[in-house]
Design an enzyme around this catalytic site. Structure first.
Site, PDB file in Angstrom:
ATOM      1  CD  GLU A   1      -1.849  -1.327   3.169  1.00 28.47           C
ATOM      2  OE1 GLU A   1      -2.381   0.061   3.867  1.00 28.47           O
ATOM      3  OE2 GLU A   1      -1.902  -2.314   3.896  1.00 28.47           O
TER       4      GLU A   1
ATOM      5  CE  LYS B   1       5.568   4.941   6.351  1.00 30.38           C
ATOM      6  NZ  LYS B   1       5.515   6.445   6.809  1.00 30.38           N
TER       7      LYS B   1
ATOM      8  CG  ASP C   1       4.413  12.144   4.312  1.00 33.52           C
ATOM      9  OD1 ASP C   1       4.715  11.747   6.077  1.00 33.52           O
ATOM     10  OD2 ASP C   1       4.998  12.926   4.306  1.00 33.52           O
TER      11      ASP C   1
ATOM     12  CE1 TYR D   1      -2.369   2.789   9.284  1.00 33.40           C
ATOM     13  CE2 TYR D   1      -2.489   4.125   7.640  1.00 33.40           C
ATOM     14  CZ  TYR D   1      -2.558   4.615   9.235  1.00 33.40           C
ATOM     15  OH  TYR D   1      -1.703   5.229  10.031  1.00 33.40           O
TER      16      TYR D   1
ATOM     17  CE  LYS E   1       9.970   6.758   5.359  1.00 32.23           C
ATOM     18  NZ  LYS E   1      10.446   7.785   6.323  1.00 32.23           N
TER      19      LYS E   1
ATOM     20  CB  CYS F   1      11.942  46.404 -14.026  1.00 29.93           C
ATOM     21  SG  CYS F   1      11.738  45.467 -15.896  1.00 29.93           S
TER      22      CYS F   1
ATOM     23  CB  CYS G   1      12.313  47.357 -19.439  1.00 31.23           C
ATOM     24  SG  CYS G   1      11.194  48.076 -18.109  1.00 31.23           S
TER      25      CYS G   1
ATOM     26  CB  CYS H   1       7.939  45.985 -14.078  1.00 33.37           C
ATOM     27  SG  CYS H   1       8.589  46.922 -15.772  1.00 33.37           S
TER      28      CYS H   1
ATOM     29  CB  CYS I   1       9.141  45.513 -19.287  1.00 39.04           C
ATOM     30  SG  CYS I   1      10.247  44.349 -18.903  1.00 39.04           S
TER      31      CYS I   1
HETATM   32  S1  IVH Z   1       0.566   0.545   8.449  1.00 38.00           S
HETATM   33  C1  IVH Z   1       1.946  -1.264  12.354  1.00 38.00           C
HETATM   34  N1  IVH Z   1       0.025   1.882   6.566  1.00 38.00           N
HETATM   35  O1  IVH Z   1       3.195   4.899   8.924  1.00 38.00           O
HETATM   36  C2  IVH Z   1       1.609  -0.760  11.366  1.00 38.00           C
HETATM   37  N2  IVH Z   1       0.912   2.896   8.600  1.00 38.00           N
HETATM   38  O2  IVH Z   1       5.444   5.173  10.786  1.00 38.00           O
HETATM   39  C3  IVH Z   1       1.418   0.513  10.937  1.00 38.00           C
HETATM   40  N3  IVH Z   1       1.440   5.109   7.639  1.00 38.00           N
HETATM   41  O3  IVH Z   1       2.134   4.958  12.206  1.00 38.00           O
HETATM   42  C4  IVH Z   1       0.370   1.003  10.661  1.00 38.00           C
HETATM   43  N4  IVH Z   1       0.519   5.223   5.580  1.00 38.00           N
HETATM   44  O4  IVH Z   1       0.761   6.620  10.885  1.00 38.00           O
HETATM   45  C5  IVH Z   1       0.523   1.758   8.113  1.00 38.00           C
HETATM   46  N5  IVH Z   1      -0.894   2.363   4.623  1.00 38.00           N
HETATM   47  C6  IVH Z   1      -0.254   2.243   5.633  1.00 38.00           C
HETATM   48  C7  IVH Z   1       0.381   3.575   5.800  1.00 38.00           C
HETATM   49  C8  IVH Z   1       0.841   4.060   7.707  1.00 38.00           C
HETATM   50  C9  IVH Z   1       0.989   5.912   6.195  1.00 38.00           C
HETATM   51  C10 IVH Z   1       1.546   5.165   8.557  1.00 38.00           C
HETATM   52  C11 IVH Z   1       1.130   5.867  10.327  1.00 38.00           C
HETATM   53  C12 IVH Z   1       2.243   4.951  10.900  1.00 38.00           C
HETATM   54  C13 IVH Z   1       3.355   4.974  10.804  1.00 38.00           C
HETATM   55  C14 IVH Z   1       5.015   3.991  10.728  1.00 38.00           C
END
Ligand code: IVH
Length: 679
Positions: A117, A119, A121, A230, A318, A412, A415, A430, A435
């Site tokens: 999935e 991640k 932010d 999730y 990451k 400017c 010009c 300007c 110009c």
């Molecule tokens: S699973 C133990 N799934 O990442 C499982 N976390 O670094 C932890 N996060 O605190 C959660 N997207 O805030 C999971 N698809 C995803 C996620 C996710 C973002 C964040 C979440 C967690 C942090 C861990």
């Protein structure tokens, strides 16, 4: 004293809540609404009215989503199961090591099933439901103890207040997910804050966190937050076998889940999907800094267990950073098409996410001041998608004392004309009419893809044509001859021919493109389309006043004023005439006004209400009506055109009879559609 509630009112309230929640789900989770905003509002107001009159408010009523009175502080909440964090993998090799650990621990040689999935932010939260109703929402905090943010999380429209549509509602369940803000929303919010002189959020994550951690939940309500669920904490009264099964359940129960969930067998498939997410990173509407890999089977997850604060069954890959640290070598002013002078930072080149960055926009002079950016400073630069990189912040600890502050230029830089700063405006302009920087930018804009779309007229060629004196205005382009081009160093027979052909081709254009190409202040592609929808010919805009434009729905005063100014300027009008004599042909396929002869959709401007059971599911019939241009409403009113009768019609029939609304059967609806299609 509230009145006693008659049974049918109670039923109506319950039905309205159900309907409104369904429509919210269609809108916010599925992104596929089946009624118009107006109709939603109508139903909502009816519900609010009844709730107030009878003081009967269901806990999952949509009226309970708007902000509650501000709090003094957030209450602490202990998580029944700790909210863990994730181990990070910064390379594919590390992902493979994760898999090896999993297999070693399980003593297994077989390929393991995972989910992949994005991640998100954002900010991790836990939603606790008791007997199907939202009981509490809390932040992750330190993983063991967070804060009660129920009031605020309630305002997130995609979050169900009640668990419905599933065969088994658990007695208790903790659903975990991420609250986040779309990149577009984040940028709009920052623009708004900038105008108000408020500090900007550094990234969507901070914006989401800042929006949730508000004591006044009406502020949270005003921010467009999203949710992706999730994970799972404590659960009683239901059992899930795997992550995928849990996701299916979440979907059925109308919870939003991550935009991408990929089942993967074995680590090679996992890596394939990580790549896929990474490749699509730029087009996803939200910020994602990696991919989360989880062992799918909950039984195996339990066996693998937790190592201090991280589960052994999951890891986060990451993506390479989108931020980098470098030094500002210089700040240079750049003049745009409307004369606005923007500061640009010249950087010591730095690699960010695989691209070398050597320039970064500083947006405007206020930002330099607010962030206290100086020449010589070490700064954090961020690059997101294809947009121009920007300076996030200054690392003040790295200052040596030799850094120089930068002043707004008084003249400017191109010009030498005077520079003005209008009151209440962050922009510096300007004033030079001729110009060269402005003129060239105007030409560039005129020829650009969304405008006249003249292929082969890039930045370099515009500069060349301008500096050689061949063009000093975009009109001059239509006077260019092949022989003129051949005299220039960059052109040979073929390239000159191609450019002349492209210019010739651009003479046939549409009104919306042409209006956009003119570069009227504040008129972008969207406003141009709106104008084209409402004015058949360009001449209809000549000498127009502000009122003539402001009546157009969605057209703001600022744009209307600017369009009116443009079409009242004699010089502009004479430019337009010249373009016509040079052979410009403008058609307007966007025009929606009278007499276009355009084929109407069969059910256009008709409103239908359905009562009783139809031979087809009601939402499908409603969708059909909408697709054919009609309105499917749930309320009978004077503006209803037809009430469609199914088996066992409800109270709507009576209402229709009182209001003298026409009633028809389902087969008659189909007939109407057929007849109107032929006309
Ligand atoms: S699973 C133990 N799934 O990442 C499982 N976390 O670094 C932890 N996060 O605190 C959660 N997207 O805030 C999971 N698809 C995803 C996620 C996710 C973002 C964040 C979440 C967690 C942090 C861990």
């Amino acid at each position: 004293m509230p009145e006693k509630i008659p049974k049918d009112i109670k039923q109506e309230i319950e039905k309205l809540v159900r309907e409104l929640n369904y429509h919210s789900y269609r809108y916010y989770v599925l992104d596929s609404p089946v009624i118009s905003d107006e109709e939603y509002d109508q139903l909502y107001h009816r519900l609010k009215e009844l709730e107030e009159q009878y003081n009967y408010i269901l806990p999952d009523s949509p009226t309970q989503r708007i902000g509650a009175p501000p709090l003094d502080k957030f209450e602490k909440v202990k998580h029944t199961e700790p909210m863990l964090s994730l181990d990070n993998a910064f390379s594919y090799d590390k992902v493979k090591e994760f898999e090896k650990r999993v297999k070693r621990f399980l003593g297994s040689e077989e390929a393991i099933e995972y989910t992949v999935e994005p991640k998100y932010d954002g900010l991790a939260i836990e939603l606790t439901y008791r007997d199907g109703l939202l009981f509490r929402a809390s932040t992750r905090g330190d993983g063991y103890e967070g804060e009660d943010v129920t009031q605020n999380i309630r305002t997130i429209k995609s979050m169900p207040l009640k668990i419905e549509e599933v065969s088994k509602v658990p007695a208790e369940i903790d659903i975990r997910g991420e609250v986040y803000m779309d990149i577009e929303e984040f940028e709009a919010l920052n623009r708004e804050r900038e105008q108000k002189g408020e500090p900007l959020f550094a990234n969507p994550r901070n914006a989401a966190a800042g929006s949730v951690r508000q004591l006044d939940s009406s502020i949270t309500a005003a921010r467009k937050l999203h949710l992706a669920c999730y994970g799972i904490g404590t659960v009683k009264g239901i059992e899930f076998k795997s992550q995928l099964e849990f996701f299916k359940w979440l979907e059925k129960a109308r919870f939003p889940i991550p935009a991408i969930v990929k089942p993967a067998k074995g680590i090679d498939e996992v890596i394939h999907f990580i790549r896929e997410i990474e490749e699509n990173r730029g087009i996803l509407p939200f910020e994602t800094d990696g991919a989360v890999i989880k062992v799918n089977d909950f039984g195996l997850q339990r066996l693998l267990g937790v190592k201090t604060r991280e589960p052994r069954w999951a890891t986060a890959y990451k993506f390479p950073a989108h931020q980098g640290t470098t030094r500002i070598k210089d700040i240079i002013p750049s003049v745009g098409r409307t004369g606005v002078i923007t500061p640009i930072a010249v950087l010591e080149p730095v690699r960010i996410g695989g691209v070398t960055v050597s320039r970064s926009t500083l947006h405007n002079w206020d930002e330099i001041e607010r962030k206290d950016i100086r020449v010589g400073d070490t700064v954090v630069v961020e690059r997101a998608g294809d947009v121009i990189p920007h300076v996030v912040m200054v690392i003040k600890e790295k200052r040596t004392g030799k850094e120089k502050t930068f002043r707004i230029p008084e003249k400017c830089p191109v010009c030498g004309s005077k520079v003005v700063r209008e009151e209440n405006e962050v922009a510096v302009r300007c004033v030079g009419l001729n110009c060269p920087a402005q003129v060239q930018e105007k030409i560039r804009h005129f020829t650009s893809r969304g405008a006249m779309d003249i292929e082969g007229l890039g930045e370099k060629n515009v500069e060349l044509l301008y500096s050689s004196g061949l063009i000093s205005h975009f009109v001059d382009m239509y006077r260019l001859k092949k022989e003129d081009l051949l005299k220039l160093p960059r052109f040979a027979e073929k390239s000159a021919r191609n450019l002349i052909d492209a210019i010739e081709k651009s003479k046939h254009t549409t009104l919306s493109r042409f209006l956009y190409a003119l570069g009227i202040l504040h008129v972008g592609e969207y406003a141009s389309k709106l104008l084209a929808k409402n004015f058949e010919k360009i001449e209809d805009l000549y000498k127009i006043n502000t009122e003539g434009i402001i009546n157009i729905r969605q057209m703001g005063e600022k744009i209307a004023g600017s369009v009116s100014d443009f079409f009242n300027d004699p010089e502009n009008l004479s430019t337009l005439k010249t373009l016509k004599t040079l052979g410009l042909k403008i058609t307007n396929p966007d025009y929606e006004g009278k007499g276009t002869g355009k084929e109407k959709k069969p059910l256009e401007s008709l409103t239908f209400v359905i009562t009783g059971t139809l031979p087809q599911p009601r939402n499908e019939v409603e969708e059909l009506i909408e697709n054919l241009g009609g309105h499917a409403s749930s309320l009978v009113s004077k503006s209803t055109d037809y009430l469609v009768l199914g088996e066992n019609p409800g109270s709507k029939l009576q209402k229709a009879q009182t209001l003298k609304v026409k009633t028809i059967f389902y087969n008659e609806l189909l007939k109407i559609i057929e007849q109107r299609k032929i006309v």
